[in-house]
Design a protein around this motif. Structure first.
Motif, mmCIF file in Angstrom:
data_model
loop_
_atom_site.group_PDB
_atom_site.id
_atom_site.type_symbol
_atom_site.label_atom_id
_atom_site.label_comp_id
_atom_site.label_asym_id
_atom_site.label_seq_id
_atom_site.Cartn_x
_atom_site.Cartn_y
_atom_site.Cartn_z
ATOM 1 N N LEU A 66 -8.999 0.328 1.150
ATOM 2 C CA LEU A 66 -8.427 -0.139 -0.107
ATOM 3 C C LEU A 66 -7.013 -0.610 0.180
ATOM 4 C CD1 LEU A 66 -9.493 2.712 -2.556
ATOM 5 C CD2 LEU A 66 -10.443 0.407 -2.425
ATOM 6 N N SER A 67 -6.587 -1.684 -0.475
ATOM 7 C CA SER A 67 -5.265 -2.249 -0.240
ATOM 8 C C SER A 67 -4.673 -2.716 -1.562
ATOM 9 C CB SER A 67 -5.397 -3.429 0.730
ATOM 10 O OG SER A 67 -4.162 -4.050 0.921
ATOM 11 N N VAL A 68 -3.395 -2.364 -1.799
ATOM 12 C CA VAL A 68 -2.715 -2.787 -3.025
ATOM 13 C C VAL A 68 -1.218 -2.839 -2.771
ATOM 14 C CG1 VAL A 68 -2.528 -0.444 -3.970
ATOM 15 C CG2 VAL A 68 -2.519 -2.410 -5.534
ATOM 16 N N THR A 69 -0.542 -3.774 -3.439
ATOM 17 C CA THR A 69 0.903 -3.874 -3.350
ATOM 18 C C THR A 69 1.513 -3.330 -4.629
ATOM 19 O OG1 THR A 69 0.773 -5.763 -1.869
ATOM 20 C CG2 THR A 69 2.848 -5.449 -3.053
ATOM 21 N N PHE A 70 2.376 -2.322 -4.471
ATOM 22 C CA PHE A 70 3.123 -1.715 -5.568
ATOM 23 C C PHE A 70 4.542 -2.256 -5.519
ATOM 24 C CE2 PHE A 70 -0.244 1.297 -4.854
ATOM 25 C CZ PHE A 70 -0.442 1.951 -6.060
ATOM 26 N N PRO A 71 5.349 -1.981 -6.562
ATOM 27 C CA PRO A 71 6.763 -2.353 -6.453
ATOM 28 C C PRO A 71 7.395 -1.643 -5.247
ATOM 29 C CG PRO A 71 6.208 -1.815 -8.730
ATOM 30 C CD PRO A 71 5.016 -1.436 -7.872
ATOM 31 N N ASN A 72 7.958 -2.379 -4.357
ATOM 32 C CA ASN A 72 8.689 -1.896 -3.182
ATOM 33 C C ASN A 72 7.833 -1.373 -2.040
ATOM 34 O OD1 ASN A 72 11.188 -2.534 -4.350
ATOM 35 N ND2 ASN A 72 11.190 -0.598 -5.448
ATOM 36 N N TYR A 73 6.509 -1.340 -2.164
ATOM 37 C CA TYR A 73 5.719 -0.952 -0.998
ATOM 38 C C TYR A 73 4.288 -1.440 -1.080
ATOM 39 C CZ TYR A 73 3.769 3.257 -3.362
ATOM 40 O OH TYR A 73 3.121 4.127 -4.190
ATOM 41 N N HIS A 74 3.659 -1.473 0.094
ATOM 42 C CA HIS A 74 2.257 -1.862 0.215
ATOM 43 C C HIS A 74 1.476 -0.626 0.654
ATOM 44 C CE1 HIS A 74 -1.195 -4.418 0.888
ATOM 45 N NE2 HIS A 74 -1.404 -3.735 1.999
ATOM 46 N N HIS A 75 0.326 -0.394 0.045
ATOM 47 C CA HIS A 75 -0.455 0.824 0.264
ATOM 48 C C HIS A 75 -1.857 0.459 0.742
ATOM 49 C CE1 HIS A 75 -2.034 4.856 -0.802
ATOM 50 N NE2 HIS A 75 -3.116 4.185 -1.110
ATOM 51 N N THR A 76 -2.327 1.130 1.801
ATOM 52 C CA THR A 76 -3.731 1.045 2.189
ATOM 53 C C THR A 76 -4.269 2.466 2.291
ATOM 54 O OG1 THR A 76 -3.289 1.074 4.574
ATOM 55 C CG2 THR A 76 -3.440 -1.085 3.526
ATOM 56 N N SER A 77 -5.551 2.620 2.062
ATOM 57 C CA SER A 77 -6.181 3.935 2.200
ATOM 58 C C SER A 77 -7.606 3.748 2.688
ATOM 59 C CB SER A 77 -6.143 4.707 0.889
ATOM 60 O OG SER A 77 -6.807 3.985 -0.121
ATOM 61 N N GLU A 78 -8.060 4.754 3.451
ATOM 62 C CA GLU A 78 -9.418 4.736 3.968
ATOM 63 C C GLU A 78 -9.844 6.164 4.285
ATOM 64 O OE1 GLU A 78 -10.066 3.138 7.948
ATOM 65 O OE2 GLU A 78 -7.958 3.487 8.425
ATOM 66 N N ILE A 79 -11.135 6.363 4.382
ATOM 67 C CA ILE A 79 -11.684 7.625 4.856
ATOM 68 C C ILE A 79 -11.885 7.467 6.355
ATOM 69 C CG2 ILE A 79 -13.600 9.268 4.748
ATOM 70 C CD1 ILE A 79 -11.948 9.166 2.174
ATOM 71 N N SER A 80 -11.272 8.354 7.139
ATOM 72 C CA SER A 80 -11.373 8.303 8.590
ATOM 73 C C SER A 80 -11.509 9.728 9.114
ATOM 74 C CB SER A 80 -10.118 7.634 9.181
ATOM 75 O OG SER A 80 -10.177 7.626 10.585
ATOM 76 N N GLY A 81 -12.567 9.988 9.847
ATOM 77 C CA GLY A 81 -12.778 11.325 10.385
ATOM 78 C C GLY A 81 -12.906 12.382 9.305
ATOM 79 N N GLY A 82 -13.462 11.993 8.158
ATOM 80 C CA GLY A 82 -13.631 12.933 7.055
ATOM 81 C C GLY A 82 -12.366 13.219 6.272
ATOM 82 N N LYS A 83 -11.290 12.478 6.552
ATOM 83 C CA LYS A 83 -10.020 12.675 5.856
ATOM 84 C C LYS A 83 -9.600 11.383 5.168
ATOM 85 C CE LYS A 83 -8.521 16.227 9.023
ATOM 86 N NZ LYS A 83 -7.559 16.658 10.000
#
Length: 108
Positions: A66-83
């Motif tokens: 998942l990828s999104v740009t917030f005010p002042n930062y860019h955020h990505t997230s994923e499930i990797s190794g169960g975390k």
């Protein structure tokens, strides 16, 4: 270095639910502050920061991230190794980056 150790003791809870392309993303902070953002992949939505700043954003998904740009930062997230692995790039601080790694609650 103090910031790193304090960060390790910081008990942030992230709850994510998904139904197809629809997500609900809640973060609960140690102060009991809670922020929930609901979004659909590829569609603009209203979001809010922990500080109460409201903005519009579009969340995308590519390669399982998942990828999104917030005010002042860019955020990505994923499930990797169960975390859940979140990578945040602070765009207003010369692109400094920090990573949060969440383990799944043992009760689930």
């Amino acid at each position: 270095m103090h910031f790193v150790w304090k960060g390790r003791d910081y008990k942030l809870i992230t709850e994510v639910t998904q139904s197809g392309d629809d997500f609900s993303w809640t973060q609960i902070y140690p102060t009991d502050a809670k922020v929930t953002n609901k979004f659909t992949i590829g569609k603009e939505c209203d979001m809010e920061t922990i500080g109460g700043k409201k903005f519009k954003a579009t969340v995308s998904m590519e390669g399982g991230k998942l990828s999104v740009t917030f005010p002042n930062y860019h955020h990505t997230s994923e499930i990797s190794g169960g975390k859940l692995v979140e990578v945040n790039t602070l765009t207003h601080l010369e692109s400094q980056e920090f990573t949060l790694i969440f383990r799944k609650n043992k009760a689930q």
